[in-house]
Design an enzyme around this catalytic site. Structure first.
Site, PDB file in Angstrom:
ATOM      1  N   SER A 171     -53.710  -9.401  42.191  1.00 33.84           N
ATOM      2  CA  SER A 171     -52.606  -9.192  41.156  1.00 33.84           C
ATOM      3  C   SER A 171     -53.193 -10.668  40.049  1.00 33.84           C
ATOM      4  CB  SER A 171     -51.371  -9.983  41.914  1.00 33.84           C
ATOM      5  OG  SER A 171     -51.595 -11.383  42.290  1.00 33.84           O
ATOM      6  N   LYS A 190     -52.304 -18.976  35.972  1.00 32.73           N
ATOM      7  CA  LYS A 190     -51.513 -17.482  36.457  1.00 32.73           C
ATOM      8  C   LYS A 190     -49.975 -18.104  36.370  1.00 32.73           C
ATOM      9  CE  LYS A 190     -50.957 -14.101  40.216  1.00 32.73           C
ATOM     10  NZ  LYS A 190     -51.443 -13.853  41.281  1.00 32.73           N
ATOM     11  N   SER A 244     -55.604 -11.470  46.132  1.00 35.58           N
ATOM     12  CA  SER A 244     -55.116 -11.447  44.574  1.00 35.58           C
ATOM     13  C   SER A 244     -55.991 -12.154  43.978  1.00 35.58           C
ATOM     14  CB  SER A 244     -53.659 -11.697  44.503  1.00 35.58           C
ATOM     15  OG  SER A 244     -53.035 -10.558  44.663  1.00 35.58           O
TER      16      SER A 244
END
Lengths: 99, 480
Positions: free
Chosen positions: B154, B79, B178
């Site tokens: 997210s 990420k 997330s």
């Protein structure tokens, strides 16, 4: 309304955040809705509750301390590499004091 | 080579039998990911040189007869809120459009030391703030299962790569759900470990008391193996836990007879029908596998969203003060004075959701409001944590849904921030308490959208959580 537009502008100033007029109006509406939801917390009596700032686990009192030994850190060029403006080994910013 | 269905153990076997080299695998994985990525926009940056170098090191170790590591040759996606030395890290923000970090996050360094091969960095909501991946400055991610839908957020990009088969495992970050929510939307396994289990060093800070790094995988074993490689005390993060990291493998082979599971009644109200049906089928399967279930109550659940959005925005407003146009961000071209430079840089560099959270956080911390909001929220957080502590006196783990509904359509909730926040209700509680939680696939709706089942366990009981998840997977729970 909990939040007026002048209040929103004052908070934006505290946060050093420029918002245009459209954003101010939208922000007042959005924050107001969220703060109204947040008022729900007042239903709870928390007078005898200790606040929880962090998830904590058992550890010795000084467990997170380390020996005071010099170790490598970023060199000057590396530290400046991402700066939008730099020179003479420094970060450069617009003039702070007018004379 | 078809890289879509590889697992860590099939890669290990393939390398050991010399069916392929780590470099061949890396090359195939990079080509496949580059070809598939336009469909989802899951990767923001590819790192072919870094990947091939890492794979080359694995091949050299194999040639010398050395142990190549637990993640040898495994294609990993990371990420873009986790810093990588020499590899652009944008946090999904215009603010950091050209930021090239001078160091590696501990999790990144550890996974590479274990032989992992980083293919690139994945898209996410800006600074990890969002539940749909629509808050990225680089365009939304599309759900690989249904391209007109969001992948969740997210960590939407990381979940999508694993679901799409463009990475075998991925690193995400979880502050209020997330990792788990996108895992459930994309039909993969996503783990939020105990707070402090994985070092946050190099995870760009959003809300420090809530931020976690955790793994995604297509199997429980893959996710557990990645966690095993990155977990453990790190002197660079004073909140990382001292507790030793047990070997997760033995637990995953055990059955779950006699396991006592709590079903929190507050988590089964307000669910979409098909989501409830799937989670109930999952619970039935666990009963058939020998678990006992008992209804329990977590009475402060309804206060969790309000509590969370005070704590996380307060911490975010402080953490994001560092983006000032001086050291490593973009800088507004319209500023003449120093204070204009701060204000305009932040006004131009941040997106709408980040601004909203900075504003809310600044407000709740401002003079005269601290006690009413921030202190109050910290006290409610203690009550929520106590709910869990009391529940775990009666049961070994909790089973719940992850999200009240499956993946929604792009654009569907984007104009209503409060509705978007409320959808995080079932994941936020575990984050506030700092307990380990994970999402496992639990079949699909009639339209084929994945549903996730959440397992929540005691602090540091990742072994118990993985034991349950692996037994569920063996019993066919992922396709229930």
């Amino acid at each position: 309304m909990k939040l007026t537009e002048p209040k929103v502008r004052a908070i934006a100033d505290l946060a050093n955040l420029h918002l245009n007029d459209q954003e101010i109006a939208r922000m007042a509406r959005d924050l107001d809705e969220i703060l109204t939801h947040i008022d729900k917390l007042n239903e709870l009596d928390t007078s005898n509750v200790e606040p929880m700032a962090q998830v904590l686990f058992e550890a010795g009192e000084t467990a997170t301390l380390r020996p005071d030994v010099v170790s490598a850190t970023l060199d000057n060029a590396t530290a400046l590499a991402n700066a939008p403006q730099s020179g003479a080994g420094q970060f450069k910013v617009p003039k702070v004091i007018e004379r | 080579m078809d890289v879509r269905n590889l697992t860590i153990s099939t890669i290990r076997e393939g390398l050991a039998a010399r069916r392929f080299s780590a470099r061949e695998l890396a090359q195939d994985a990079l080509s496949f990911a580059a070809a598939e990525n336009p469909k989802t926009n899951a990767f923001l940056t590819f790192s072919p040189e870094r990947a091939l170098a890492a794979a080359g090191r694995v091949d050299e170790k194999l040639a010398r007869g050395e142990d190549p590591g637990a993640l040898a040759g495994v294609p990993v996606a990371v990420k873009d809120v986790i810093v990588t030395q020499g590899l652009k890290t944008t946090c999904g923000s215009k603010m950091l459009e050209t930021f090239v970090p001078p160091y590696d996050a501990t999790a990144v360094a550890r996974l590479e030391a274990a032989g992992g091969v980083i293919l690139g960095k994945t898209n996410c909501d800006e600074f990890a703030m969002g539940s749909s991946n629509e808050n990225s400055a680089y365009g939304p991610v599309r759900n690989p299962v249904a391209l007109d839908r969001v992948p969740g957020g997210s960590s939407g990009g990381s979940a999508a790569t694993v679901a799409q088969g463009t990475a075998v495992v991925a690193l995400g970050s979880d502050t209020g759900g997330s990792i788990r929510q996108p895992a459930s939307f994309c039909g993969v396994v996503g783990v939020t470990p105990t707070y402090g289990r994985v070092s946050r060093y190099g995870l760009v800070a959003f809300a420090s008391s809530l931020d976690h790094i955790g793994p995604f995988g297509r199997t429980v074993e893959d996710a557990a193996t990645l966690l095993q490689a990155i977990a453990g005390r790190d002197p660079m993060d004073s909140t990382s836990a001292f507790a030793p990291v047990p070997d997760y493998t033995p637990a995953m082979r055990q059955d779950v007879k006699g396991f006592k599971l709590g079903l929190p009644k507050e988590y089964f109200a307000g669910l979409a029908n098909e989501t409830r049906d799937q989670v109930e089928k999952g619970i039935d399967l666990l009963r058939k596998s020998g678990c006992e279930t008992v209804e329990i109550s977590l009475p402060h659940t309804e206060y969790a969203i309000a509590c969370y959005y005070i704590v996380c925005t307060a911490e975010a407003s402080a953490n994001l003060a560092r983006y000032d146009g001086v050291r490593y961000t973009m800088r507004s071209k319209h500023a003449k004075t120093l204070s204009e430079m701060y204000q305009l840089t932040r006004g131009e560099g941040f997106g709408a959701e980040v601004k909203r959270r900075i504003m809310l956080g600044t407000y709740v911390l401002s003079a005269g409001y601290y006690d009413a909001y921030y202190l109050k929220a910290q006290k409610v957080r203690a009550l929520i944590a106590r709910d869990f502590a009391q529940a775990f006196e009666q049961v070994d783990a909790l089973i719940a849904p992850v999200s009240p509904f499956p993946a929604f359509r792009l654009g569907e909730k984007v104009d209503d921030p409060l509705q978007m926040y409320l959808s995080d209700i079932y994941t936020i509680t575990g984050s506030l308490a700092g307990i380990p939680c994970m999402s496992v696939p639990c079949g699909t709706t009639g339209a084929g959208l994945p549903v996730g089942m959440q397992i929540l366990a005691r602090h540091f009981d990742e072994p118990g959580m993985f034991r349950l998840a692996a037994a569920f997977e063996r019993a066919g729970g992922f396709q229930v």
